[in-house]
Design an enzyme around this catalytic site. Structure first.
Site, PDB file in Angstrom:
ATOM      1  N   ASP A   1      30.068  74.456  24.265  1.00 10.64           N
ATOM      2  CA  ASP A   1      30.267  73.933  22.388  1.00 10.64           C
ATOM      3  C   ASP A   1      29.335  73.687  21.600  1.00 10.64           C
ATOM      4  O   ASP A   1      28.411  72.917  22.610  1.00 10.64           O
ATOM      5  CB  ASP A   1      32.088  73.114  22.297  1.00 10.64           C
ATOM      6  CG  ASP A   1      32.513  73.246  21.129  1.00 10.64           C
ATOM      7  OD1 ASP A   1      32.804  74.726  20.094  1.00 10.64           O
ATOM      8  OD2 ASP A   1      32.440  72.925  20.738  1.00 10.64           O
ATOM      9  N   SER A   2      29.329  73.536  20.959  1.00  7.29           N
ATOM     10  CA  SER A   2      27.895  73.722  19.774  1.00  7.29           C
ATOM     11  C   SER A   2      28.337  72.017  19.914  1.00  7.29           C
ATOM     12  O   SER A   2      27.376  71.076  19.574  1.00  7.29           O
ATOM     13  CB  SER A   2      27.780  74.117  18.141  1.00  7.29           C
ATOM     14  OG  SER A   2      29.575  74.153  17.762  1.00  7.29           O
TER      15      SER A   2
ATOM     16  N   CYS B   1      33.018  78.091  21.545  1.00  8.13           N
ATOM     17  CA  CYS B   1      32.557  78.425  20.489  1.00  8.13           C
ATOM     18  C   CYS B   1      33.081  79.182  19.992  1.00  8.13           C
ATOM     19  O   CYS B   1      31.965  80.487  19.908  1.00  8.13           O
ATOM     20  CB  CYS B   1      31.151  78.038  20.649  1.00  8.13           C
ATOM     21  SG  CYS B   1      30.270  77.599  18.624  1.00  8.13           S
TER      22      CYS B   1
ATOM     23  N   GLU C   1      34.717  65.490  12.379  1.00  9.18           N
ATOM     24  CA  GLU C   1      33.890  65.398  12.667  1.00  9.18           C
ATOM     25  C   GLU C   1      34.327  63.829  12.126  1.00  9.18           C
ATOM     26  O   GLU C   1      33.585  62.516  12.795  1.00  9.18           O
ATOM     27  CB  GLU C   1      32.844  65.654  13.169  1.00  9.18           C
ATOM     28  CG  GLU C   1      33.045  67.544  14.354  1.00  9.18           C
ATOM     29  CD  GLU C   1      32.001  67.437  14.058  1.00  9.18           C
ATOM     30  OE1 GLU C   1      30.767  67.408  14.085  1.00  9.18           O
ATOM     31  OE2 GLU C   1      32.266  68.703  15.799  1.00  9.18           O
TER      32      GLU C   1
ATOM     33  N   CYS D   1      38.093  78.781  14.776  1.00 11.34           N
ATOM     34  CA  CYS D   1      37.220  78.065  15.139  1.00 11.34           C
ATOM     35  C   CYS D   1      38.145  76.894  16.128  1.00 11.34           C
ATOM     36  O   CYS D   1      39.446  76.656  15.635  1.00 11.34           O
ATOM     37  CB  CYS D   1      36.732  76.874  13.923  1.00 11.34           C
ATOM     38  SG  CYS D   1      35.735  75.352  14.462  1.00 11.34           S
TER      39      CYS D   1
ATOM     40  N   HIS E   1      37.625  74.079  16.558  1.00  9.22           N
ATOM     41  CA  HIS E   1      38.084  72.488  15.944  1.00  9.22           C
ATOM     42  C   HIS E   1      39.176  72.660  15.174  1.00  9.22           C
ATOM     43  O   HIS E   1      39.673  71.086  14.434  1.00  9.22           O
ATOM     44  CB  HIS E   1      37.648  71.754  14.538  1.00  9.22           C
ATOM     45  CG  HIS E   1      35.830  72.031  15.110  1.00  9.22           C
ATOM     46  ND1 HIS E   1      35.138  72.632  15.759  1.00  9.22           N
ATOM     47  CD2 HIS E   1      35.505  70.372  15.315  1.00  9.22           C
ATOM     48  CE1 HIS E   1      34.038  71.524  16.371  1.00  9.22           C
ATOM     49  NE2 HIS E   1      34.122  69.928  15.444  1.00  9.22           N
TER      50      HIS E   1
END
Length: 284
Positions: free
Chosen positions: A7-8, A70, A154, A188, A190
């Site tokens: 993942d990024s 991702c 984040e 996404c 996240h």
């Protein structure tokens, strides 16, 4: 051999967590390119370069099967890597978009109007539009970029007024585009961390008798990717026994980051319910 998960940054940890719940017996190697995150606003060329570097690194560590966990990298780099850069007899690289749209086409509700909430990079790629069109050309699909969600998550601002504000903003913008949406893809990795807050806001927009996800015929279906990707990987391994036989079975997971290891470990605690140890590496 281990299963590689890339993942990024941190969002792919939600995918990894679900995969390990479904397939706990295998060994995993997670790589987060957190020093160069976020990918969402970068060009196709840069994302392709970064993703290929990560794939090559995981391959060198003995991963024959790699999951690009991702959406942005899956959208902007996966197809090129599959077609141009790897030998499928030696390495398999899978993404998260295809299994998601396959699940959506079997789980949409009455009106067959789909909404996508995603990063700007995933939205601009049009990958979800393309894949959904392939599977069902009669779906109505609307997209909304949510550029503030990942930074807020984040920075541990999930419970902040700013998070509430931007959830309302982006969800409202999506429904302005199509008020008949009955299925929303959280595109996404996240976004599972704010799924409850999105559900709460959607519920506040509905009459009490139509509360979101209360019953089988609820008016909205909110889809996150973790369980979908995990179940898809299980099915993939069942179909490809030649790969499954080569995977090591120690139930272990190692973590790599391109950022400072201590920083990655602290942030990863937002996504996982256990402490981890990470090692810093450099991608070139």
């Amino acid at each position: 051999m281990k299963i590689g998960v890339f993942d990024s940054g941190f969002g792919g940890l939600t995918i990894l967590q679900n995969i390990r719940q479904v397939l706990p017996e295998y060994d995993y190697l997670y790589l987060g390119d957190s020093a160069r995150a976020p990918y969402g606003t970068r060009s196709f060329e840069v994302i392709y370069e970064y993703t290929l570097q990560a794939v090559r690194y995981l391959e060198a560590q003995g991963c024959r099967l790699i999951i690009i966990a991702c959406n942005t990298a899956s959208a902007k780099a996966l197809r090129t890597i599959q077609q141009r850069d790897i030998n499928p007899d030696q390495l398999r690289v899978l993404g998260v978009i295809r299994p998601t749209v396959e699940a959506v086409t079997t789980n949409t509700l009455n009106s067959r109007h789909i909404g996508i909430l995603a990063t700007p990079g995933t939205v601009s790629s049009g990958s979800y539009l393309i894949e959904l069109e392939k599977l069902d050309p009669h779906l109505e699909v609307s997209q909304q970029a949510c550029p503030m969600w990942v930074p807020l998550i984040e920075n541990n601002e999930i419970d902040s007024p700013a998070m509430d504000y931007y959830i309302k903003k982006y969800v409202d913008l999506l429904f302005v585009k199509d008020p008949e949406i009955d299925t929303i893809i959280l595109a996404c990795t996240h976004y599972p961390l704010i799924k409850d807050k999105i559900e709460a806001y959607l519920n506040s927009k509905l009459p009490p008798s139509d509360a979101l996800l209360e019953c089988a015929d609820a008016p909205l279906n909110l889809i996150s990717q973790g369980a979908i990707v995990a179940n898809s990987l299980r099915d993939y391994l069942n179909r490809h026994s030649e790969i499954e036989r080569e995977l090591s079975r120690g139930g272990q997971c190692a973590y790599l980051t391109t950022d400072i290891a201590d920083k990655f470990e602290a942030s990863a605690s937002l996504f996982l319910s256990e402490p981890i140890h990470a090692n810093q590496i450099e991608l070139v």
